[in-house]
Design an enzyme around this catalytic site. Structure first.
Site, PDB file in Angstrom:
ATOM      1  N   GLU A  20     -79.073 -21.641  13.938  1.00  0.00           N
ATOM      2  CA  GLU A  20     -77.993 -22.638  13.980  1.00  0.00           C
ATOM      3  C   GLU A  20     -78.393 -23.667  15.010  1.00  0.00           C
ATOM      4  OE1 GLU A  20     -74.379 -20.503  14.445  1.00  0.00           O
ATOM      5  OE2 GLU A  20     -74.426 -19.905  12.362  1.00  0.00           O
ATOM      6  N   CYS A  36     -72.086 -28.545  18.599  1.00  0.00           N
ATOM      7  CA  CYS A  36     -73.050 -28.806  17.529  1.00  0.00           C
ATOM      8  C   CYS A  36     -72.416 -29.553  16.365  1.00  0.00           C
ATOM      9  CB  CYS A  36     -73.660 -27.500  17.049  1.00  0.00           C
ATOM     10  SG  CYS A  36     -72.430 -26.334  16.467  1.00  0.00           S
ATOM     11  N   LYS A  54     -80.307 -12.543  24.807  1.00  0.00           N
ATOM     12  CA  LYS A  54     -80.851 -13.393  25.876  1.00  0.00           C
ATOM     13  C   LYS A  54     -79.958 -14.620  25.949  1.00  0.00           C
ATOM     14  CE  LYS A  54     -83.068 -16.565  27.086  1.00  0.00           C
ATOM     15  NZ  LYS A  54     -82.449 -17.653  27.885  1.00  0.00           N
TER      16      LYS A  54
END
Ligand code: NAD
Length: 508
Positions: free
Chosen positions: A269, A303, A194
């Site tokens: 994560e 990130c 997804k």
């Protein structure tokens, strides 16, 4: 691969690749077939370059996720029991096709996300490398360990855990998807992916490439749609054994709750507010380059970005002055222009969030050294920002902004640097700049984060463990030991030499 073409050349590649990708509504890929949503629902996606509608996307719901989970379940028995050598061959073919279409993937990614070609050209190639790396480990995926004791031979082996769900975010979506999907497929899992609703196109390109490379129908299924519908249904589906998720910490927490009734294994994560600590004994030229790169590349939508720079007081003013000069000189522009360093951000909602931190900085008493409103407030662009005079209690020092925004904090000594660095909910990465080897070891040991780089920006080496502590994640990616551990079950078999005592019961 560096961006080795001109702006015009990339524009002409993009014109064709984007037209091809967006000409028809983007459907799901379920069981090897392109299908619209069972409800017929769709949504529109816009390009951050000009805000124009890029295309229409099928909007999946629980019914579509169910169809995809069934397809993944049907395909699992065959895929997971194929010899690893066969999986290796197919996954290398996927990598070949990614390489052959790297420019198409990179330019579509730029137009869909606003990320710049100078980084996306390499991101497409890194996607291929991810496939090759895990493909090479597929033949050994089932291997275990031998652990004999006095009376028993113990040996373990691994088998693929089953159909898994992969849910990915919109920053560098192609590379991140391959990072999850490649090890899952190499381990023998089948996948329902997804992708993020704000960046659906390169996920569709990946699933097309995989089919063309000979991946059997149902092994990789892609269902587009929103987190709260398609994503949620995926995390709740009983046939999905595990969820590999990359995204925000708050979403991770929701996914853990959604997956609890079906006891999902999760790998998260999540976000970061990563410190880069610059000591006065560091190579300050290299440190400056790395600080700039780790927050202002990838539009700061990364990130592992070093969004807090902790600078030792003795060098603080000079270092920050040099930094601000460089930040002011950043080149903002069209993402397909190879000279552009900062492109438009992904979505108006995200722009609004990022821009709001300038007011937050001023309100909390920090200084805005670089910033200001964008030339066109209706565009998806933000000016890169640099805040100084911050303390660790301010929102600009604690919250993940996920844009080209750097907060500078001054510290006196090693102990204070470590205290500031660790006083945060996140623990993804930390960067240390020092010329003192002992100090490098001490600070690396004491920082509470999953990944530390000393005298370096983030340089990914695939065998190493990637992941975070605290609100930054659960689990590690990388190498066969980390990634396969998640996508596989381990079984131990214990066989007696018939030399041990079997206790006797019921003997009177
Ligand atoms: P997000 O959490 O909003 O969305 C990520 C994905 O989760 C999307 O596909 C979304 O549709 C889906 N989702 C949302 N709600 C869901 C729900 N209830 N159930 C299931 N799925 C749901 O994150 P984002 O804004 O797309 O991405 C940015 C975030 O990703 C940042 O926090 C960034 O730090 C993080 N990130 C982390 C890493 C890492 O390796 N640690 C890498 C890249 C990005």
């Amino acid at each position: 691969m560096a961006a080795d073409k001109t702006f015009d050349e990339y524009r002409s590649i993009a014109a064709e690749a984007v037209t091809r990708a967006t000409a028809a509504p983007l459907f799901h890929l379920i069981g090897g077939e392109r299908v619209e949503s069972s409800s017929g629902a769709t949504f529109e996606t816009h390009s951050p370059v000009d805000g124009e509608v890029l295309g229409t996307i099928a909007s999946g719901d629980a019914g579509d996720i169910d169809a995809a989970a069934r397809a993944a379940t049907d395909a699992f028995a065959d895929w997971s029991t194929r010899p690893g050598k066969e999986r290796k061959k197919i996954l290398h073919r996927v990598a070949d096709l990614i390489e052959a279409r790297a420019d198409d993937i990179a330019t579509v990614e730029c137009v869909d996300t606003g990320q710049t070609i100078r980084y996306m050209s390499a991101a497409a190639i890194r996607g291929a490398e991810n496939f090759r790396f895990f493909a090479d480990h597929a033949p050994d995926a089932n291997n275990g360990r031998s652990m004999p004791d006095q009376h028993h031979v113990n040996f373990s082996s691994r088998t693929a855990i089953g159909p898994v769900g992969v849910i990915t975010p919109w920053n560098t979506p192609f590379m991140l998807s391959t990072w999850k999907i490649a090890p899952a497929l190499a381990a023998g899992c089948t996948v329902v992916h997804k992708p993020a609703e704000w960046s659906p196109y390169t996920a569709a390109m990946l699933s097309e490439i995989a089919l063309e490379a000979g991946l059997p129908a149902g092994v990789l299924n892609t269902v587009h749609g929103f987190g709260e519908t398609a994503g949620k249904a995926l995390t709740e589906h009983p046939a999905i054994t595990a969820i590999a998720f990359v995204g925000e910490s708050a979403t991770g927490s929701m996914i853990q709750a959604q997956g609890a009734p079906t006891l999902k294994r999760v790998h998260f994560e999540l976000g970061g507010k990563n410190p880069v600590i610059v000591f006065d004994d560091a190579d300050l030229d290299r440190a400056l380059d790395a600080v700039m790169f780790m927050i202002y590349s990838l539009n700061g939508e990364r990130c592992t970005s070093s969004s807090r720079v902790l600078v030792q007081e003795s060098i603080h003013d000079d270092f920050v002055a040099r930094l601000s000069e460089r930040v002011r000189a950043l080149r903002i522009g069209h993402p397909l222009d190879p000279t552009t360093e900062i492109g438009p951000l992904i979505h108006p909602r995200h722009c609004e969030k990022v821009r709001s931190y300038e007011a937050a900085a001023l309100e909390s008493g920090a200084s805005v050294v670089v910033g200001g409103p964008p030339t066109n407030p209706d565009s998806y662009y933000v000016n890169p920002m640099l805040f100084t005079g911050a303390t660790n209690d301010m929102s600009i020092a604690r919250e993940e902004i996920f844009g080209p925004v750097l907060t500078a904090i001054s510290f006196a000594d090693e102990a204070e640097a470590i205290a500031i660095a660790n006083d945060i909910d996140y623990g993804l990465a930390g960067y240390i700049w020092t010329g003192d080897t002992g100090r490098a070891h001490r600070v690396a040991r004491d920082l509470d984060a999953g990944m530390i780089w000393v005298n370096s920006q983030n340089v990914r080496h695939l065998p190493t463990p990637f992941g975070g502590t605290k609100a930054s994640g659960i689990g590690r990616d990388g190498g066969p030991e980390y990634s396969f551990e998640f996508y596989m079950e381990t079984k131990n078999v214990s066989i007696a030499y018939d030399t041990h005592t079997v206790p006797k019961l019921g003997m009177g």
